[in-house]
Scaffold this motif. Structure first.
Motif, PDB file in Angstrom:
ATOM      1  N   VAL A 461       2.166 107.817 -35.192  1.00 14.49           N
ATOM      2  CA  VAL A 461       1.901 109.047 -34.445  1.00 14.49           C
ATOM      3  C   VAL A 461       1.471 110.157 -35.396  1.00 14.49           C
ATOM      4  N   ILE A 492       8.066 112.320 -28.361  1.00 14.53           N
ATOM      5  CA  ILE A 492       8.018 111.634 -29.656  1.00 14.53           C
ATOM      6  C   ILE A 492       9.413 111.473 -30.233  1.00 14.53           C
ATOM      7  N   MET A 496      10.369 107.725 -28.577  1.00 13.90           N
ATOM      8  CA  MET A 496       9.726 106.792 -29.502  1.00 13.90           C
ATOM      9  C   MET A 496      10.747 106.311 -30.520  1.00 13.90           C
ATOM     10  N   THR A 502       6.381 106.154 -35.560  1.00  9.80           N
ATOM     11  CA  THR A 502       6.149 105.046 -34.630  1.00  9.80           C
ATOM     12  C   THR A 502       4.678 104.660 -34.612  1.00  9.80           C
ATOM     13  N   ILE A 504       1.494 103.287 -32.721  1.00  9.78           N
ATOM     14  CA  ILE A 504       1.152 103.401 -31.298  1.00  9.78           C
ATOM     15  C   ILE A 504       0.318 102.247 -30.776  1.00  9.78           C
ATOM     16  N   GLY A 508      -3.902 103.201 -28.982  1.00  6.84           N
ATOM     17  CA  GLY A 508      -2.774 103.832 -28.311  1.00  6.84           C
ATOM     18  C   GLY A 508      -2.355 103.101 -27.058  1.00  6.84           C
ATOM     19  N   ARG A 510       0.140 101.501 -26.270  1.00  8.01           N
ATOM     20  CA  ARG A 510       1.539 101.612 -25.859  1.00  8.01           C
ATOM     21  C   ARG A 510       1.864 102.970 -25.245  1.00  8.01           C
ATOM     22  N   LEU A 511       0.860 103.828 -25.101  1.00  5.30           N
ATOM     23  CA  LEU A 511       1.045 105.148 -24.508  1.00  5.30           C
ATOM     24  C   LEU A 511       0.383 105.213 -23.145  1.00  5.30           C
ATOM     25  N   GLN A 515      -0.155 110.710 -22.162  1.00  7.91           N
ATOM     26  CA  GLN A 515       0.370 110.824 -23.522  1.00  7.91           C
ATOM     27  C   GLN A 515      -0.743 110.715 -24.557  1.00  7.91           C
ATOM     28  N   ARG A 516      -1.724 109.863 -24.300  1.00  4.90           N
ATOM     29  CA  ARG A 516      -2.855 109.750 -25.223  1.00  4.90           C
ATOM     30  C   ARG A 516      -3.626 111.064 -25.303  1.00  4.90           C
TER      31      ARG A 516
END
Length: 609
Positions: A461, A492, A496, A502, A504, A508, A510-511, A515-516
């Motif tokens: 991140v 975060i 996270m 973390t 991602i 990204g 996993r977001l 959130q992205r």
């Protein structure tokens, strides 16, 4: 063009060798010549091994030949041998030593070739990437990036292993063959010239029959390789909707078709390259039998012919591989010539830029306004220009919103102001200074841009917020402040597993979408920009989060210029001025309340949002 240039353009055309020289740096030219010299030394060692066979076999057949051969007699006296037996043993050891040195040096040369190839592939790939990164943004609107990936990841290696190294082999092996042939001519001109006519004629005939076919195979190979990369890239990039819609078979078949066509090319090329070997072996072994009979008839005694016969056998053993490698090199050069033609301009461009040295970035101040003056712009594929004599003034510290239907020119206008696109007429001015290409880099140091589709990469991140460059210190505290302003800090730290450390995932993955976009906004705010561009940057956020970000933007420095594109018009209520665009023209402007009252289309959009 002369006949010989038509037959062997790779050998006789100086321009081709010059093109190779053009894509090398000075130190790379030196290494290229060093490698060529090493291969030539290897060839000379092989020749020395061949030449040593004749006196050794002559001694084996008749030790008394020392007294009858002036060269052997001089060697016997000069080296101080005590007996014919000691000279014979020493000669055998010398032959073995020469063959051993030749083979050991061959291993070294192969290592040097591999090292040169992989290093050159790396450096050329970096040069190509630098060239592509220096291309204007509209270049990427016209080219398929999978094609560029093919050149960077595949064809650069092909250029080195399939063109540059074969060029070294062609020159060095041709010289080795020439030296061996010269030795044979000295021994027996008639047999040597006859052998050259048969072997050389066979290679020439095969090459003439296939050289155009080889180049066509090379062009097709590049095309099918690009298709492979493109099909695979599209499949993997769209894996989520492809799986959700069960449309994987279509994309699988596209890749399978491209891969099959590419695979069909390679065996055809390989068989053209190696087939002469088998034809020439037939001629060579037949030739050795013919030479045996000729020497027997000439001398009447096979024992007397044995030394010469051994020489021709060993010479053939060395000459055939040299001819085969020279032909294989010529075949590879012809086959891979299209790769050099494709990459030449981009490789030379980077070297020319490096020769000029680093260019200094001019200073650019922004204290007053951004002005678009009589700007014209249109995309190449469109018949009519999008903007004609377009004027706009954005004062520093102003919050400006650009709204309008899809296709009205909002994003294109942002791209022009950012410097991604250049107007075909008119100019964009920053405090009166025209935003020409040399000032774009200075301008981008003052701005931050958040697109609708935020670019994220598979890293932490923190690195996705900072995007650290060489020598830049990562400021965690500053990143935390940016994350708070983007309403991302609590997520975060609390959700996270490793906080800002973390990873991602790819793009990204996993977001969530919101959130992205907030991460993209945090990245922009980390830069402390003087101008912030938000291109649909809040479109994927829920209303509560969007409102919190809008309120956070209210707390930014008053001299920050904010330019917003939005379809959800609730996010532009606080804008100092809203420009309503339609077909590349400003048809209405004013505050949110003014447009709500005066523009019917704007009212409709507000209701729908």
């Amino acid at each position: 063009m002369s006949l010989r240039a038509c037959i062997f353009p790779e050998i006789y055309c100086w321009v081709l060798f010059q093109k190779i020289s053009d894509i090398f740096q000075r130190r790379e030219k030196i290494r290229f010549l060093q490698l060529m010299a090493a291969v030539l030394v290897l060839g000379l060692l092989e020749v020395a091994g061949v030449a040593s066979i004749l006196p050794f076999m002559e001694l084996m057949a008749d030790p008394a030949a020392i007294q009858n051969n002036v060269w052997l007699k001089n060697a016997y006296d000069w080296l101080g041998f005590s007996s014919e037996r000691s000279m014979l043993i020493t000669s055998g050891v010398l032959v073995i030593t020469l063959i051993t040195c030749s083979n050991l040096f061959s291993v070294f040369t192969v290592w040097a070739q591999y090292r040169f190839t992989w290093n050159m592939s790396h450096r050329m790939s970096m040069r190509l990437l630098k060239t592509y990164m220096n291309k204007p943004y509209n270049y990427f609107l016209k080219v398929n990036t999978s094609e560029l990936q093919t050149y960077l990841m595949g064809e650069v290696g092909t250029l080195n292993s399939g063109f540059i190294l074969p060029m070294i082999d062609l020159i060095s092996r041709s010289m080795v063959a020439l030296v061996i042939f010269t030795l044979l001519v000295i021994i027996n001109p008639l047999i040597a010239l006859s052998s050259l006519g048969v072997l050389g004629g066979a290679y020439l005939l095969i090459y003439l029959l296939r050289h155009r076919y080889l180049q066509r195979l090379g062009e097709d190979r590049i095309k099918y390789n690009i298709n492979r990369y493109t099909s695979l890239s599209e499949l993997l990039n769209g894996i989520k909707p492809i799986k959700a819609n069960s449309s994987g078979d279509f994309f699988f078949r596209r890749y399978e078709s491209a891969s099959q066509l590419f695979s069909d090319i390679m065996p055809r090329f390989s068989i053209v390259m190696i087939s002469p070997k088998y034809v020439l072996e037939i001629l060579a072994f037949g030739g050795i039998l013919f030479i045996t009979l000729a020497l027997y008839v000439q001398s009447g005694n096979i024992q007397e012919a044995l030394p010469l016969l051994s020489l021709y056998a060993v010479a053939g053993y060395r000459l055939l591989p040299a001819l085969q490698k020279a032909f294989a090199a010529l075949t590879k050069i012809r086959h891979n010539r299209p790769v050099l033609d494709k990459l030449y301009d981009d490789l030379v461009y980077t070297l020319q830029m490096e020769a000029k040295g680093p260019t200094s970035i001019p200073t650019l101040s922004f204290r007053q306004e951004i002005r678009l003056r009589q700007v014209n712009f249109g995309y190449e594929e469109e018949k009519e220009a999008l903007f004609n004599n377009f004027d706009l003034v954005i004062p520093k510290g102003q919050v400006v919103a650009l709204v309008g239907a899809t296709g009205s020119g909002k994003t294109t206008l942002i791209d022009l102001i950012v410097g991604l696109l250049q107007p075909s007429a008119g100019q964009i001015e920053i405090d009166g200074q025209a935003l020409t290409r040399e000032y774009v880099a200075a301008w981008r140091q003052k701005i931050a841009y958040v697109p609708q589709q935020v670019f994220l990469f598979d890293d932490t991140v923190l690195n996705n917020i900072v995007v650290p460059s060489d020598g830049q210190t990562v400021d965690l505290e500053r990143a935390q402040v940016a994350a708070r302003m983007a309403s991302l800090y609590d997520f975060i730290e609390n959700e996270m597993p490793q906080g800002f450390a973390t990873v991602i995932g790819d793009k990204g993955i996993r977001l969530s979408g919101g959130q992205r976009q907030r991460l993209g906004l945090a990245r922009a705010l980390y830069r402390n920009p003087e101008v912030l561009f938000l291109d649909e940057a809040t479109s994927a956020l829920d209303n509560i989060t969007e409102e919190s970000i809008v309120q956070a933007l209210d707390n930014l420095p008053t001299d920050l210029t904010l330019i917003i594109i939005a379809h959800r018009l609730s996010s532009v209520k606080r804008a100092g001025i809203i420009y309503f665009l339609q077909d590349g023209n400003i048809v209405s402007q004013g505050t949110y309340d003014v447009l709500l009252e005066s523009n019917e289309t704007f009212r409709t959009m507000v209701k729908l949002s």
